[in-house]
Design a protein around this motif. Structure first.
Motif, short mmCIF file in Angstrom:
data_model
loop_
_atom_site.label_atom_id
_atom_site.label_comp_id
_atom_site.label_asym_id
_atom_site.label_seq_id
_atom_site.Cartn_x
_atom_site.Cartn_y
_atom_site.Cartn_z
N GLY A 286 0.79 -1.23 0.00
CA GLY A 286 0.00 0.00 0.00
C GLY A 286 0.82 1.27 0.00
O GLY A 286 0.26 2.37 -0.11
N ARG A 287 2.12 1.17 0.11
CA ARG A 287 2.97 2.37 0.20
C ARG A 287 3.21 2.93 -1.21
O ARG A 287 4.32 3.01 -1.71
N LEU A 288 2.11 3.35 -1.81
CA LEU A 288 2.10 3.78 -3.21
C LEU A 288 1.41 5.12 -3.36
O LEU A 288 0.38 5.37 -2.75
N ASN A 289 2.01 5.99 -4.16
CA ASN A 289 1.43 7.28 -4.55
C ASN A 289 0.88 7.14 -5.97
O ASN A 289 1.57 6.68 -6.87
N VAL A 290 -0.38 7.52 -6.16
CA VAL A 290 -1.00 7.49 -7.48
C VAL A 290 -1.44 8.90 -7.84
O VAL A 290 -1.98 9.62 -7.01
N SER A 291 -1.19 9.28 -9.10
CA SER A 291 -1.63 10.58 -9.59
C SER A 291 -3.07 10.47 -10.06
O SER A 291 -3.40 9.66 -10.94
N LEU A 292 -3.94 11.28 -9.49
CA LEU A 292 -5.37 11.27 -9.81
C LEU A 292 -5.60 12.01 -11.11
O LEU A 292 -5.16 13.15 -11.28
N LYS A 293 -6.30 11.41 -12.04
CA LYS A 293 -6.61 12.06 -13.31
C LYS A 293 -7.75 13.05 -13.13
O LYS A 293 -8.84 12.67 -12.71
N ARG A 294 -7.49 14.33 -13.43
CA ARG A 294 -8.52 15.35 -13.31
C ARG A 294 -8.80 16.04 -14.64
O ARG A 294 -9.80 16.72 -14.78
N ILE A 295 -7.92 15.88 -15.61
CA ILE A 295 -8.07 16.58 -16.89
C ILE A 295 -8.84 15.73 -17.90
O ILE A 295 -9.70 16.22 -18.62
N VAL A 296 -8.54 14.44 -17.94
CA VAL A 296 -9.23 13.56 -18.88
C VAL A 296 -10.07 12.56 -18.09
O VAL A 296 -9.72 12.18 -16.98
N PRO A 297 -11.19 12.12 -18.67
CA PRO A 297 -12.06 11.17 -17.97
C PRO A 297 -11.47 9.77 -17.97
O PRO A 297 -10.54 9.47 -18.72
N GLY A 298 -12.02 8.92 -17.11
CA GLY A 298 -11.65 7.52 -17.15
C GLY A 298 -10.68 7.07 -16.07
O GLY A 298 -10.37 5.88 -15.97
N GLY A 299 -10.18 7.99 -15.27
CA GLY A 299 -9.24 7.62 -14.23
C GLY A 299 -9.94 7.05 -13.00
O GLY A 299 -11.15 7.19 -12.83
N LEU A 300 -9.17 6.41 -12.15
CA LEU A 300 -9.71 5.89 -10.90
C LEU A 300 -10.12 7.03 -9.99
O LEU A 300 -9.47 8.07 -9.95
N THR A 301 -11.19 6.84 -9.25
CA THR A 301 -11.65 7.86 -8.32
C THR A 301 -10.92 7.74 -6.99
O THR A 301 -10.24 6.73 -6.72
N VAL A 302 -11.07 8.75 -6.16
CA VAL A 302 -10.49 8.69 -4.82
C VAL A 302 -11.04 7.50 -4.06
O VAL A 302 -10.30 6.76 -3.39
N LYS A 303 -12.34 7.26 -4.18
CA LYS A 303 -12.97 6.12 -3.49
C LYS A 303 -12.36 4.81 -3.96
O LYS A 303 -12.03 3.92 -3.15
N GLU A 304 -12.16 4.67 -5.26
CA GLU A 304 -11.58 3.44 -5.79
C GLU A 304 -10.13 3.26 -5.34
O GLU A 304 -9.70 2.14 -5.02
#
Length: 264
Positions: free
Chosen positions: A210-228
């Motif tokens: 779990g020690r992972l940083n993920v960049s949240l996609k905000r510009i284009v659709p289709g990325g994983l959500t914060v909840k996911e």
């Protein structure tokens, strides 16, 4: 031990798999103040791409001096709002690593992003060998400890996917960086492949505990959500320069309305 180390401890404690630290990356004092004033903000983080763009530079041309100037301005805001600050430190600026670490700490940062892609390697840059990247993490932590921050936080970024390596190779690098003392790992998917695939995020999160940083996609659709991403179990979520890129559109639209006399 410096009193500043309390902020480092706080920053480190916020990285919880399944209950991730979420940062809205900033690039100057104005954006830092805007984000720091939000009740949900737990920490401030810079984005080197945005810092460089604000200075009229490409990310690859960002100098230590320009980066430090931005960090110093943001550091004053972080201190005012009593928030820990982590700074995007790119590849560590070659042989100025220790000098730069001391400077960012004195500017108020208690953590950094440190990449394994050395801009000085070859004509277009390349990945550091794993042992060299590990040594740079250890050197950064040693320098921070000498400055009174034994809990300094390193979010170790690997560009393995960007240069065409597999997710397994990226994970192997991530494990090596955690072993060297990094608190967390950021596997950068890059623009060409439009980030990490869901299966890759799941695999990396499990392999790295779990020690992972993920960049949240905000510009284009289709990325994983914060909840996911919470359900997958990552420890940190960031947005990089995406706030800046979205802000450009808002500024352009408002400027157009003013210049065309709309609504005046």
């Amino acid at each position: 031990m410096s009193p500043q180390n309390d902020f480092a401890k706080t920053l480190k404690s916020l990285h919880v798999p399944g209950n991730p630290l979420i940062v809205a990356n900033v690039w100057d004092a104005i954006t830092a103040r805007t984000v720091a004033s939000l009740p949900a903000t737990q920490a401030l983080a810079t984005a080197s791409y945005a810092v460089a763009a604000a200075a009229g530079l490409e990310d690859s041309a960002l100098t230590l001096e320009v980066n430090l100037a931005a960090i110093q301005a943001i550091g004053r805001v972080a201190a005012e709002f009593n928030k820990p600050l982590t700074a995007d430190f790119q590849d560590g600026f070659d042989d100025r690593l220790e000098e730069g670490i001391r400077a960012v700490i004195r500017a108020g940062a208690v953590g950094i992003n440190l990449e394994d892609f050395g801009r000085e390697l070859g004509e277009k840059g390349d990945l550091y060998p794993v042992d060299v990247a590990q040594d740079r993490i250890r050197r950064a932590l040693k320098t921070a400890a000498e400055e009174g921050l034994p809990d300094f936080v390193i979010n170790a970024r690997t560009d393995a996917l960007v240069v065409g390596q597999t997710i397994d190779e990226a994970i192997a690098r991530g494990k090596a960086y955690l072993e060297a003392g990094a608190s967390n790992v950021f596997i950068w998917g890059g623009k060409e492949r439009q980030g990490m695939r869901t299966a890759e995020v799941e695999k990396a999160s499990k392999a790295l505990g779990g020690r992972l940083n993920v960049s949240l996609k905000r510009i284009v659709p289709g990325g994983l959500t914060v909840k996911e991403l919470r359900e997958i179990g990552v420890a940190r979520i960031s947005v990089g320069p995406q706030l800046m890129l979205r802000t450009q559109g808002a500024v352009a639209e408002e400027a157009r309305r003013v210049l065309e006399g709309e609504g005046v």
